[in-house]
Design a protein around this motif. Structure first.
Motif, mmCIF file in Angstrom:
data_model
loop_
_atom_site.group_PDB
_atom_site.id
_atom_site.type_symbol
_atom_site.label_atom_id
_atom_site.label_comp_id
_atom_site.label_asym_id
_atom_site.label_seq_id
_atom_site.Cartn_x
_atom_site.Cartn_y
_atom_site.Cartn_z
ATOM 1 N N TYR A 1 0.924 -1.130 0.221
ATOM 2 C CA TYR A 1 0.046 0.106 -0.045
ATOM 3 C C TYR A 1 1.002 1.147 0.112
ATOM 4 O O TYR A 1 2.020 1.055 0.498
ATOM 5 C CB TYR A 1 -1.008 -0.005 1.270
ATOM 6 C CG TYR A 1 -1.807 1.124 1.235
ATOM 7 C CD1 TYR A 1 -2.982 1.056 0.740
ATOM 8 C CD2 TYR A 1 -1.683 2.332 2.013
ATOM 9 C CE1 TYR A 1 -3.979 2.113 0.717
ATOM 10 C CE2 TYR A 1 -2.448 3.401 1.921
ATOM 11 C CZ TYR A 1 -3.530 3.495 1.477
ATOM 12 O OH TYR A 1 -4.187 4.619 1.593
ATOM 13 N N VAL B 1 -4.664 0.362 8.374
ATOM 14 C CA VAL B 1 -3.215 1.017 8.129
ATOM 15 C C VAL B 1 -3.225 2.352 8.705
ATOM 16 O O VAL B 1 -3.848 3.220 8.463
ATOM 17 C CB VAL B 1 -3.250 0.910 6.507
ATOM 18 C CG1 VAL B 1 -1.689 1.523 6.211
ATOM 19 C CG2 VAL B 1 -3.317 -0.314 5.805
ATOM 20 N N THR C 1 3.766 -1.277 3.588
ATOM 21 C CA THR C 1 3.499 -0.764 4.974
ATOM 22 C C THR C 1 2.896 -1.809 5.930
ATOM 23 O O THR C 1 2.673 -2.836 5.744
ATOM 24 C CB THR C 1 2.418 0.245 4.727
ATOM 25 O OG1 THR C 1 2.611 0.979 5.887
ATOM 26 C CG2 THR C 1 1.286 -0.102 4.561
ATOM 27 N N ALA D 1 0.401 -2.953 8.796
ATOM 28 C CA ALA D 1 -1.083 -2.815 8.994
ATOM 29 C C ALA D 1 -1.393 -4.018 9.931
ATOM 30 O O ALA D 1 -0.797 -4.769 10.341
ATOM 31 C CB ALA D 1 -2.033 -3.123 7.759
#
Length: 224
Positions: free
Chosen positions: A129, A162, A136, A138
């Motif tokens: 993402y 996120v 990233t 999450a």
């Protein structure tokens, strides 16, 4: 000079933020305590209201009263009788227009986040993402349900939160295929520290961080 100023800022900023948060919580408790005293004074005679004014001047009393109130409330709702009263209260709040939508939404979110039986923020994962090739951290919050799950098809999907950095209280809600998610061995607390520090405070490496374990793997089974 710039180096010394930055070094001094790094020393004082954590303390300043900690004091700011504590003062905010203290002001919130003082506000609730003042509201309670105002409600009590409305039903007491004028002769007894002088004593209430003196209570406002006692430092730390609002904190003790609020903590004691939370403790007693928790003890009350932990038994069968308290659970029955809590259901009656929820039913009453659910019949008030406008209030019922706000109350029910907040209750569902708080029960999910803070309940020991909930699944929110129980596991940290890696996800691509905002684009493919950009990863990233999450947090798994559950699985899509209802019409959304039907629209997504037969492939199993996960609901992910996120967070943004350095403020993880805001973020984005994603629903992605389970196969596109890479589980992490780090705890949720370690992942939050990593996010808040913008990648500066990295968790210790584990065996799962080796290249052999870098491919997306099925997540641990969870009720969701």
């Amino acid at each position: 000079m710039k180096k010394y100023i930055v070094a001094g800022l790094l020393v004082w900023m954590p303390l300043a933020v900690t004091v700011w948060v504590l003062l905010w919580v203290l002001n919130l408790m003082n506000g609730v305590f003042d509201w309670l005293l105002l409600a009590v004074s409305a039903v007491l005679p004028l002769s007894a209201q002088t004593g209430l004014d003196e209570l406002r001047r006692i430092p730390g009393l609002s904190v003790l009263v609020m903590v004691a109130g939370l403790l007693l409330t928790g003890m009350f709702v932990a038994n069968v009788f308290g659970q029955w009263w809590l259901r009656q209260w929820d039913r009453l709040m659910g019949r008030i227009p406008i209030v019922k939508s706000i109350y029910s939404s907040v209750k569902q979110v708080s029960d999910t986040l803070f309940s020991s039986n909930g699944n929110a923020f129980r596991e940290a994962v890696l996800v691509q993402y905002p684009r493919a090739g950009s990863w990233t951290i999450a947090f798994v919050t559950g699985r899509p349900g209802g019409e959304v799950a039907t629209r997504l098809g037969s492939a199993e999907h996960l609901s992910l939160y996120v967070p943004t950095t350095p403020n993880p209280t805001s973020g984005f809600f994603l629903m992605v295929p389970r196969s596109d998610v890479m589980p992490l061995q780090m705890s949720v607390d370690e992942a939050l520290k990593y996010i808040i520090s913008m990648g500066v405070v990295a968790p210790p490496a584990t065996a799962a961080a080796s290249p052999a374990a870098a491919a997306p793997l099925p997540l641990r089974n969870r009720a969701g």
